[in-house]
Design a protein around this motif. Structure first.
Motif, short mmCIF file in Angstrom:
data_model
loop_
_atom_site.label_atom_id
_atom_site.label_comp_id
_atom_site.label_asym_id
_atom_site.label_seq_id
_atom_site.Cartn_x
_atom_site.Cartn_y
_atom_site.Cartn_z
N LEU A 170 49.76 37.16 54.30
CA LEU A 170 51.02 36.91 53.59
C LEU A 170 50.94 37.40 52.16
N LEU A 171 49.85 37.06 51.47
CA LEU A 171 49.68 37.47 50.08
C LEU A 171 49.65 38.98 49.95
N ALA A 172 49.11 39.66 50.95
CA ALA A 172 48.97 41.11 50.89
C ALA A 172 50.31 41.83 50.95
N VAL A 173 51.33 41.19 51.54
CA VAL A 173 52.63 41.86 51.68
C VAL A 173 53.62 41.42 50.61
N THR A 174 53.22 40.54 49.69
CA THR A 174 54.13 40.16 48.61
C THR A 174 54.31 41.32 47.65
N ARG A 188 54.00 35.86 45.09
CA ARG A 188 52.56 35.73 45.30
C ARG A 188 52.08 34.37 44.79
N PHE A 189 52.61 33.96 43.64
CA PHE A 189 52.22 32.67 43.07
C PHE A 189 52.71 31.52 43.95
N LEU A 190 53.93 31.61 44.50
CA LEU A 190 54.47 30.54 45.34
C LEU A 190 53.61 30.36 46.59
N THR A 195 43.02 25.93 41.13
CA THR A 195 41.86 26.78 40.86
C THR A 195 42.15 27.75 39.71
N GLY A 196 41.09 28.35 39.20
CA GLY A 196 41.24 29.36 38.17
C GLY A 196 42.02 30.56 38.66
N GLU A 197 41.85 30.91 39.95
CA GLU A 197 42.59 32.04 40.52
C GLU A 197 44.09 31.77 40.50
N LEU A 198 44.48 30.53 40.77
CA LEU A 198 45.90 30.21 40.76
C LEU A 198 46.45 30.27 39.33
N VAL A 199 45.67 29.83 38.37
CA VAL A 199 46.09 29.92 36.96
C VAL A 199 46.36 31.37 36.59
N ALA A 248 50.48 31.27 47.06
CA ALA A 248 49.15 30.78 46.68
C ALA A 248 49.19 29.32 46.25
N LEU A 249 50.25 28.91 45.58
CA LEU A 249 50.39 27.51 45.15
C LEU A 249 50.46 26.58 46.35
N LEU A 250 51.27 26.93 47.35
CA LEU A 250 51.40 26.08 48.53
C LEU A 250 50.08 25.96 49.28
N TRP A 251 49.31 27.05 49.30
CA TRP A 251 48.02 27.02 49.99
C TRP A 251 46.98 26.25 49.18
N CYS A 252 46.98 26.44 47.88
CA CYS A 252 45.96 25.81 47.02
C CYS A 252 46.17 24.31 46.90
N THR A 253 47.43 23.86 46.84
CA THR A 253 47.73 22.46 46.55
C THR A 253 48.28 21.68 47.74
#
Length: 363
Positions: free
Chosen positions: A167-171, A177-179, A243-247, A181-186
């Motif tokens: 999913l992230l690869a096709v954003t 991309r942030f949305l 995570t730092g990646e999400l920041v 990643a945020l849903l997956w991270c949190t």
């Protein structure tokens, strides 16, 4: 075929939807319940049934009609493959219909005997987790719905880490991309994510300057009314580490957002940047359209809630204590965790092979 363009305002159903708002349910829930109520009322009008006095036979025919009546075509020319409602969807509609009729009975619009026929007494031979049957088992007898399809419960779909990477690869945009990643991270619910405000983003290693004692970068989830209709399901505020990646992804999004003047000064985190009213907070329907596009590009089935389930599953498989995962998800009861425990074919095979190895490979 029902003409869905001839809806009229229905006083009693409107009052029922207003009662949902009084319970502080989300705008998205209101929309779903309103569409289900409208479907029932429209079908009653089309088939000459008094909506407030249906018999069990008429309700049963309505259920069968729902799964046999083709849905409107998504194509402008009316073509394409026929689509039908599933039995699970019909059950969900009937849940709303029963609530509407019971609501009407409380105000005298629906006869009490009509509401009474919707349920029957049922003895709970097997108790749900955390259910209190009473000292003498007096609460084992409950009222269960009379009409529903018996369907197999395959659970809720979820995404793996690899599928999230797809999913992230096709954003295309930093916001999207942030949305994802945020849903997956949190593991936030989509309503919680869309309801975030910039004041909730505590992404420094130390937030004491903001009056917050939570250590490390994190986001705050708070239940509040928002103009975009987003609403946190839980009434209890919580903080979720990131995570730092999400920041870093958030920083990229902020830079992208600053290129849109209409977004300047808007407190909502997720706003329209490319279509619709620029600068306005993203809505549930906008997020759904986004995930539909990303899913087509990635050739996946992907919905926002599947990331929440995937994240919870990854935490549990990673050995995180159940009570920690419960707090991260914002659940008040451990029984609410059950739908988030997903078992894959690989998990089942590993379990069998582990036992087999302990027996010398002999089953």
């Amino acid at each position: 075929m029902i003409d869905h363009n001839t809806y009229e305002l229905h006083r009693e159903a409107s009052s029922y939807i207003d009662s949902l708002r009084a319970r502080s349910l989300s705008w998205n829930t209101e929309r779903i319940y309103a569409s289900r109520s409208a479907l029932y009322l429209t079908a009653c009008a089309a088939h000459g049934v008094d909506w407030s006095r249906p018999s069990l036979g008429q309700l049963a025919r309505f259920m069968r009609w729902m799964v046999k009546e083709p849905l409107p075509s998504r194509r402008r020319d009316g073509g394409g493959e026929l689509r039908f409602r599933s039995e699970e969807t019909a059950n969900a509609v009937m849940t709303t219909v029963c609530e509407l009729l019971r609501f009407g009975a409380r105000y005298g619009w629906v006869p009490a005997e009509v509401a009474a026929q919707l349920t029957q007494q049922k003895y709970l031979a097997y108790l749900p987790p955390d259910y209190n049957a009473g000292e003498d088992g007096q609460f084992r007898t409950v009222r269960a719905r009379e009409l529903k399809f018996i369907v197999a419960n395959d659970g809720i779909d979820w995404l793996t880490f690899e599928e999230v990477e797809q999913l992230l690869a096709v954003t295309v945009h930093a916001r999207d991309r942030f949305l994802v990643a945020l849903l997956w991270c949190t593991a936030l619910r989509i309503g919680e994510a869309l309801g975030l405000r910039r004041e909730d983003m505590h992404l420094l290693s130390n937030s004491r300057s903001l009056g917050c004692r939570v250590e490390g970068p994190h986001v705050h989830v708070r239940r509040r009314l928002n103009d975009n209709g987003a609403l946190a399901k839980s009434r209890h505020p919580r903080s979720v580490p990131v995570t730092g990646e999400l920041v870093a992804l958030y920083a990229e999004y902020v830079y992208e957002r600053e290129q849109v003047p209409e977004a300047s000064g808007v407190d909502m985190v997720f706003v329209n940047l490319f279509r619709g009213v620029l600068g306005r907070g993203m809505t549930y329907s906008t997020a759904k359209d986004l995930f539909d596009r990303l899913a087509r590009r990635a050739e996946l089935v992907a919905r926002p809630h599947m990331l929440r389930h995937g994240a919870a599953t990854a935490w549990i498989r990673g050995g995180q204590p159940r009570d920690v995962v419960q707090k991260l998800l914002g659940h008040q009861s451990q029984s609410s965790m059950a739908p988030y425990v997903h078992t894959s074919d690989a998990d089942k095979r590993a379990a069998v092979e582990k036992v087999g190895a302990g027996r010398g490979g002999v089953a």
